[in-house]
Design an enzyme around this catalytic site. Structure first.
Site, PDB file in Angstrom:
ATOM      1  CD  GLN A  36      43.567  43.599  34.273  1.00 24.36           C
ATOM      2  OE1 GLN A  36      42.577  42.915  34.438  1.00 24.36           O
ATOM      3  NE2 GLN A  36      43.706  44.789  34.847  1.00 24.36           N
ATOM      4  CG  ASP A 160      33.750  50.148  37.337  1.00 25.79           C
ATOM      5  OD1 ASP A 160      33.289  49.070  36.907  1.00 25.79           O
ATOM      6  OD2 ASP A 160      34.118  51.072  36.598  1.00 25.79           O
ATOM      7  CB  SER A 161      34.904  44.532  40.400  1.00 21.43           C
ATOM      8  OG  SER A 161      33.632  43.939  40.244  1.00 21.43           O
ATOM      9  CG  ASP A 163      32.832  39.682  34.537  1.00 25.38           C
ATOM     10  OD1 ASP A 163      31.854  40.239  35.059  1.00 25.38           O
ATOM     11  OD2 ASP A 163      33.063  39.727  33.325  1.00 25.38           O
TER      12      ASP A 163
HETATM   13  N1  SPM Z   1      34.091  51.438  34.043  1.00 25.48           N
HETATM   14  C1  SPM Z   1      33.784  50.310  33.273  1.00 25.48           C
HETATM   15  C2  SPM Z   1      34.466  49.110  33.778  1.00 25.48           C
HETATM   16  C3  SPM Z   1      33.612  47.917  33.631  1.00 25.48           C
HETATM   17  N2  SPM Z   1      33.488  47.175  34.830  1.00 25.48           N
HETATM   18  C4  SPM Z   1      32.542  46.108  34.758  1.00 25.48           C
HETATM   19  C5  SPM Z   1      32.920  45.172  33.697  1.00 25.48           C
HETATM   20  C6  SPM Z   1      32.105  43.938  33.648  1.00 25.48           C
HETATM   21  C7  SPM Z   1      32.527  43.191  32.434  1.00 25.48           C
HETATM   22  N3  SPM Z   1      31.836  41.982  32.289  1.00 25.48           N
HETATM   23  C8  SPM Z   1      30.475  42.139  32.022  1.00 25.48           C
HETATM   24  C9  SPM Z   1      29.913  40.820  31.839  1.00 25.48           C
HETATM   25  C10 SPM Z   1      28.931  40.496  32.869  1.00 25.48           C
HETATM   26  N4  SPM Z   1      29.521  39.593  33.725  1.00 25.48           N
END
Ligand code: SPM
Length: 284
Positions: A36, A160-161, A163
């Site tokens: 990415q 902790d993904s 999107d």
């Molecule tokens: N440790 C932080 C990493 C963040 N992981 C989640 C990120 C989500 C990002 N998009 C948020 C928008 C909602 N779909």
């Protein structure tokens, strides 16, 4: 191009017609990893900001809300969390929070993109401060494959993904959740990045259906994150035993003093959803 006239705008087909813009002082890092585009900005008013493939992952201004809740909701729901798996979250923020729990004995940390860890260690030392904890073992690789080889191994698994577009996509599939369940000990708990009840209702419903099909106890918690679209994001949780809505253990004062968002009251309140979201969950 999402950087224009000193402003970064987060534009994404997952939330059409709306863009969050932050004023940028300086680009500290910009590079393409194997997986990415990684950008690290110094914003004018929100501290440093990590952006993956054009999507805001965190700002120093409000990262604590997400990291604390992703870690402390499942860990305080479990009576005795000792073995933990974290998938994703290469910035290290969730790991920083887990490390605060002294009864945790072992943490497997699986991140697909080692470049995110490296950039975070260099530019976000306040987040990526937990990788050297002797309880932590870092595994670079794909989360799906990692859990497939695990059975009866973890008390808590946190996903902790990013999107479900790009490298995070596989982590929103039923087969992945089956793997998570199989990797849990009999009273285990999962907590996964559960998208927004305002912006991504289809994903919220999909995740609720998947977890309900697999876990006897399922719940969705809402967290305020001002720099995520819609200002909030959810945690999708599944439990093989412990209740989720109230903590199994009360936080000690020394640990409470280290935190900015999580409290016992916030734990309970996070599961209280607005009426439209309650209906959504019922229909799921
Ligand atoms: N440790 C932080 C990493 C963040 N992981 C989640 C990120 C989500 C990002 N998009 C948020 C928008 C909602 N779909």
């Amino acid at each position: 191009m999402n950087l224009k006239n000193g402003w970064f705008s987060e534009i994404c087909p997952m939330w059409p017609g709306v863009a969050l813009s932050l004023e940028i002082k300086e680009t500290l890092y910009s590079g393409k990893s194997k997986f990415q585009q990684i950008d690290l900005y110094q914003t004018r008013h929100h501290g440093k900001m990590l952006v993956l493939d054009g999507i805001i992952q965190l700002t120093e201004f409000d990262e604590f809300t997400y990291q604390e809740m992703m870690a402390h909701l499942p860990l305080f729901s479990h009576p005795e969390p000792k073995n933990i798996l974290v998938i994703g979250g290469g910035d290290g923020g969730v790991l920083r929070e887990i490390n605060r729990h002294t009864q945790v004995e072992k943490i497997d940390f699986c991140e697909i993109d080692e470049a995110v860890i490296a950039v975070s260690k260099k530019f976000l030392p306040g987040l990526a401060c937990g990788f050297d904890d002797p309880r932590v073992t870092v595994h670079i690789g794909e989360g799906n494959g990692f859990v497939k080889n695990k059975t009866n191994a973890y008390d808590v698994i946190i996903v902790d993904s990013s999107d479900p577009i790009g490298p995070g996509e596989a982590l929103f599939q039923k087969s992945f959740y089956k793997g998570l369940k199989n990797a849990l000990k009999p009273c285990g708990i999962i907590a996964t990045q559960g998208e927004s009840i305002f912006m991504h209702q289809e994903w919220v419903v999909t995740l609720a259906r998947i977890t309900r099909g697999l876990f006897p106890i399922q719940a969705y918690a809402n967290i305020c994150v001002p720099t995520y679209p819609g200002g909030s994001i959810g945690i999708c949780m599944g439990s093989l035993g412990p209740e989720l809505l109230t903590p199994a253990r009360i936080i000690s004062q020394p640990l409470q003093d280290q935190l900015k968002y999580y409290t016992t009251q916030i734990h309970k309140a996070a599961f209280v959803l607005p009426h439209f979201a309650q209906k959504l969950m019922k229909e799921a």
